[in-house]
Design a protein around this motif. Structure first.
Motif, PDB file in Angstrom:
ATOM      1  N   VAL A 103       0.771  -1.376   0.114  1.00  0.00           N
ATOM      2  CA  VAL A 103      -0.094   0.044  -0.099  1.00  0.00           C
ATOM      3  C   VAL A 103       0.823   1.451  -0.043  1.00  0.00           C
ATOM      4  CG1 VAL A 103      -1.791   1.294   1.273  1.00  0.00           C
ATOM      5  CG2 VAL A 103      -1.899  -1.202   1.080  1.00  0.00           C
ATOM      6  N   ALA A 104       1.989   1.181   0.808  1.00  0.00           N
ATOM      7  CA  ALA A 104       2.824   2.339   0.909  1.00  0.00           C
ATOM      8  C   ALA A 104       3.416   2.622  -0.464  1.00  0.00           C
ATOM      9  CB  ALA A 104       3.788   2.329   1.864  1.00  0.00           C
ATOM     10  N   ALA A 105       3.867   1.701  -1.156  1.00  0.00           N
ATOM     11  CA  ALA A 105       4.465   1.767  -2.576  1.00  0.00           C
ATOM     12  C   ALA A 105       3.407   2.279  -3.591  1.00  0.00           C
ATOM     13  CB  ALA A 105       5.227   0.317  -2.718  1.00  0.00           C
ATOM     14  N   ALA A 106       2.363   1.683  -3.418  1.00  0.00           N
ATOM     15  CA  ALA A 106       1.204   2.054  -4.175  1.00  0.00           C
ATOM     16  C   ALA A 106       0.793   3.603  -4.185  1.00  0.00           C
ATOM     17  CB  ALA A 106      -0.062   1.063  -4.180  1.00  0.00           C
ATOM     18  N   MET A 107       0.658   4.050  -3.022  1.00  0.00           N
ATOM     19  CA  MET A 107       0.476   5.504  -2.693  1.00  0.00           C
ATOM     20  C   MET A 107       1.474   6.378  -3.272  1.00  0.00           C
ATOM     21  SD  MET A 107      -2.637   5.281  -1.654  1.00  0.00           S
ATOM     22  CE  MET A 107      -2.701   3.862  -2.625  1.00  0.00           C
ATOM     23  N   VAL A 108       2.619   5.987  -2.751  1.00  0.00           N
ATOM     24  CA  VAL A 108       3.755   7.054  -3.597  1.00  0.00           C
ATOM     25  C   VAL A 108       4.172   6.783  -4.976  1.00  0.00           C
ATOM     26  CG1 VAL A 108       6.306   7.348  -3.460  1.00  0.00           C
ATOM     27  CG2 VAL A 108       5.079   6.754  -1.559  1.00  0.00           C
ATOM     28  N   SER A 109       3.917   5.659  -5.544  1.00  0.00           N
ATOM     29  CA  SER A 109       4.067   5.582  -7.092  1.00  0.00           C
ATOM     30  C   SER A 109       2.936   5.950  -7.890  1.00  0.00           C
ATOM     31  CB  SER A 109       4.493   3.956  -7.527  1.00  0.00           C
ATOM     32  OG  SER A 109       3.234   3.250  -7.281  1.00  0.00           O
ATOM     33  N   SER A 110       1.511   6.009  -7.276  1.00  0.00           N
ATOM     34  CA  SER A 110       0.585   6.860  -8.039  1.00  0.00           C
ATOM     35  C   SER A 110       0.925   8.140  -8.289  1.00  0.00           C
ATOM     36  CB  SER A 110      -0.598   6.794  -7.020  1.00  0.00           C
ATOM     37  OG  SER A 110      -0.952   5.444  -6.870  1.00  0.00           O
ATOM     38  N   TYR A 111       1.259   9.176  -7.365  1.00  0.00           N
ATOM     39  CA  TYR A 111       1.977  10.300  -7.711  1.00  0.00           C
ATOM     40  C   TYR A 111       3.109  10.602  -8.678  1.00  0.00           C
ATOM     41  CZ  TYR A 111      -1.671  11.751  -4.256  1.00  0.00           C
ATOM     42  OH  TYR A 111      -2.662  11.983  -3.614  1.00  0.00           O
ATOM     43  N   ILE A 112       3.858   9.675  -8.328  1.00  0.00           N
ATOM     44  CA  ILE A 112       5.130   9.674  -9.212  1.00  0.00           C
ATOM     45  C   ILE A 112       4.684   9.243 -10.644  1.00  0.00           C
ATOM     46  CG2 ILE A 112       7.441   8.639  -9.755  1.00  0.00           C
ATOM     47  CD1 ILE A 112       7.570   8.424  -6.780  1.00  0.00           C
ATOM     48  N   GLY A 113       3.748   8.201 -10.692  1.00  0.00           N
ATOM     49  CA  GLY A 113       3.454   7.799 -11.936  1.00  0.00           C
ATOM     50  C   GLY A 113       2.672   8.571 -12.871  1.00  0.00           C
ATOM     51  N   LEU A 114       1.957   9.414 -12.078  1.00  0.00           N
ATOM     52  CA  LEU A 114       1.079  10.501 -12.838  1.00  0.00           C
ATOM     53  C   LEU A 114       1.890  11.562 -13.116  1.00  0.00           C
ATOM     54  CD1 LEU A 114      -1.672  11.628 -13.600  1.00  0.00           C
ATOM     55  CD2 LEU A 114      -1.678  12.704 -11.123  1.00  0.00           C
ATOM     56  N   GLY A 115       3.032  11.939 -12.524  1.00  0.00           N
ATOM     57  CA  GLY A 115       3.732  13.207 -13.188  1.00  0.00           C
ATOM     58  C   GLY A 115       4.440  12.451 -14.244  1.00  0.00           C
ATOM     59  N   MET A 116       4.918  11.450 -14.377  1.00  0.00           N
ATOM     60  CA  MET A 116       5.625  10.664 -15.522  1.00  0.00           C
ATOM     61  C   MET A 116       4.704  10.532 -16.711  1.00  0.00           C
ATOM     62  SD  MET A 116       8.117   7.957 -13.505  1.00  0.00           S
ATOM     63  CE  MET A 116       8.661   7.272 -15.065  1.00  0.00           C
ATOM     64  N   ARG A 117       3.656  10.045 -16.258  1.00  0.00           N
ATOM     65  CA  ARG A 117       2.567   9.781 -17.504  1.00  0.00           C
ATOM     66  C   ARG A 117       2.183  11.342 -18.140  1.00  0.00           C
ATOM     67  NH1 ARG A 117      -1.821   6.667 -18.890  1.00  0.00           N
ATOM     68  NH2 ARG A 117      -2.394   7.357 -21.027  1.00  0.00           N
ATOM     69  N   LYS A 118       2.122  12.366 -17.391  1.00  0.00           N
ATOM     70  CA  LYS A 118       1.794  13.813 -17.707  1.00  0.00           C
ATOM     71  C   LYS A 118       2.740  14.254 -18.923  1.00  0.00           C
ATOM     72  CE  LYS A 118      -1.832  15.132 -14.497  1.00  0.00           C
ATOM     73  NZ  LYS A 118      -1.978  16.071 -13.475  1.00  0.00           N
ATOM     74  N   ALA A 119       4.060  13.799 -18.242  1.00  0.00           N
ATOM     75  CA  ALA A 119       5.294  14.571 -19.089  1.00  0.00           C
ATOM     76  C   ALA A 119       5.358  13.671 -20.487  1.00  0.00           C
ATOM     77  CB  ALA A 119       6.574  14.079 -18.311  1.00  0.00           C
ATOM     78  N   ALA A 120       4.946  12.393 -20.342  1.00  0.00           N
ATOM     79  CA  ALA A 120       5.209  11.580 -21.513  1.00  0.00           C
ATOM     80  C   ALA A 120       3.936  11.894 -22.520  1.00  0.00           C
ATOM     81  CB  ALA A 120       4.910  10.292 -20.932  1.00  0.00           C
ATOM     82  N   MET A 121       2.804  12.335 -21.780  1.00  0.00           N
ATOM     83  CA  MET A 121       1.577  12.736 -22.801  1.00  0.00           C
ATOM     84  C   MET A 121       1.765  13.931 -23.337  1.00  0.00           C
ATOM     85  SD  MET A 121      -1.723  11.638 -20.336  1.00  0.00           S
ATOM     86  CE  MET A 121      -2.547  12.993 -20.887  1.00  0.00           C
ATOM     87  N   ARG A 122       2.620  14.788 -22.814  1.00  0.00           N
ATOM     88  CA  ARG A 122       2.915  15.879 -23.510  1.00  0.00           C
ATOM     89  C   ARG A 122       4.109  15.886 -24.866  1.00  0.00           C
ATOM     90  NH1 ARG A 122       2.925  18.113 -18.362  1.00  0.00           N
ATOM     91  NH2 ARG A 122       5.341  17.728 -17.826  1.00  0.00           N
ATOM     92  N   GLN A 123       4.644  14.887 -24.682  1.00  0.00           N
ATOM     93  CA  GLN A 123       5.650  14.428 -25.840  1.00  0.00           C
ATOM     94  C   GLN A 123       4.979  13.651 -27.012  1.00  0.00           C
ATOM     95  OE1 GLN A 123       8.640  15.402 -25.963  1.00  0.00           O
ATOM     96  NE2 GLN A 123       8.151  16.699 -24.118  1.00  0.00           N
ATOM     97  N   VAL A 124       4.267  12.743 -26.381  1.00  0.00           N
ATOM     98  CA  VAL A 124       3.629  11.677 -27.521  1.00  0.00           C
ATOM     99  C   VAL A 124       2.002  11.514 -27.496  1.00  0.00           C
ATOM    100  CG1 VAL A 124       5.895  10.255 -27.628  1.00  0.00           C
ATOM    101  CG2 VAL A 124       3.895   9.630 -26.090  1.00  0.00           C
ATOM    102  N   GLY A 125       1.578  12.120 -26.544  1.00  0.00           N
ATOM    103  CA  GLY A 125      -0.018  11.983 -26.622  1.00  0.00           C
ATOM    104  C   GLY A 125      -0.580  11.059 -25.530  1.00  0.00           C
TER     105      GLY A 125
END
Length: 157
Positions: A103-125
């Motif tokens: 659960v701890a890993a999931a909570m932290v990685s949710s926010y980190i993953g969202l940031g990474m995904r938003k950056a990737a979306m700006r690059q490739v959609g």
């Protein structure tokens, strides 16, 4: 406990994938089935249903209307599936610790993953970035939960 931590990272990205891959691992006999309701995964229809829900989540993620994974309901689903999967992958008598770690890993990685995904979306959609994320998440989850299926036995112990 490493596998519990890693499945927590997966849950932070896709909430249903850990449940689906634990279902598959239970069905295949790769994990013990001593958690509540886990014996249900011996039924191929139940396991297929979990996999179908995970696929639906992945498809929904590509929609413009898809909410962020960090909204309260999204974090709640991730916490529940991470806890269940983390406990299923933990050594006997360490299920509570495995659930907490996941659960701890999931909570932290949710926010980190969202940031990474938003950056990737700006690059490739949205769709291309989501498809890459899906492949990484599902492949990782399979390797973590089904090491005999993926040929990764011994690597995560």
């Amino acid at each position: 406990m490493l596998r519990s931590f890693l499945i927590g990272l997966v849950a932070g990205q896709r909430g249903i994938t850990p449940l689906a891959t634990i279902g598959l691992a239970t069905y295949r006999g790769e994990v013990d089935d001593d958690l509540p309701l886990q014996k249900l995964f011996h039924n191929p229809v139940v396991t297929a249903g979990a996999v179908a829900f995970a696929a639906a989540e992945m498809a929904g993620d590509k929609m413009k209307s898809a909410p962020d994974r960090t909204i309260p309901i999204g974090l709640g689903v991730r916490a529940i599936t991470a806890a269940y999967a983390g406990a299923a992958l933990a050594p006997r008598r360490q299920q509570v610790s495995g659930a907490v770690v996941a659960v701890a890993a999931a909570m932290v990685s949710s926010y980190i993953g969202l940031g990474m995904r938003k950056a990737a979306m700006r690059q490739v959609g949205q769709t291309p970035s989501g498809l890459v994320e899906d492949a990484l998440v599902f492949g990782s989850a399979l390797a973590i939960t089904n090491p005999q299926l993926t040929g990764t036995q011994g690597l995560l112990e």
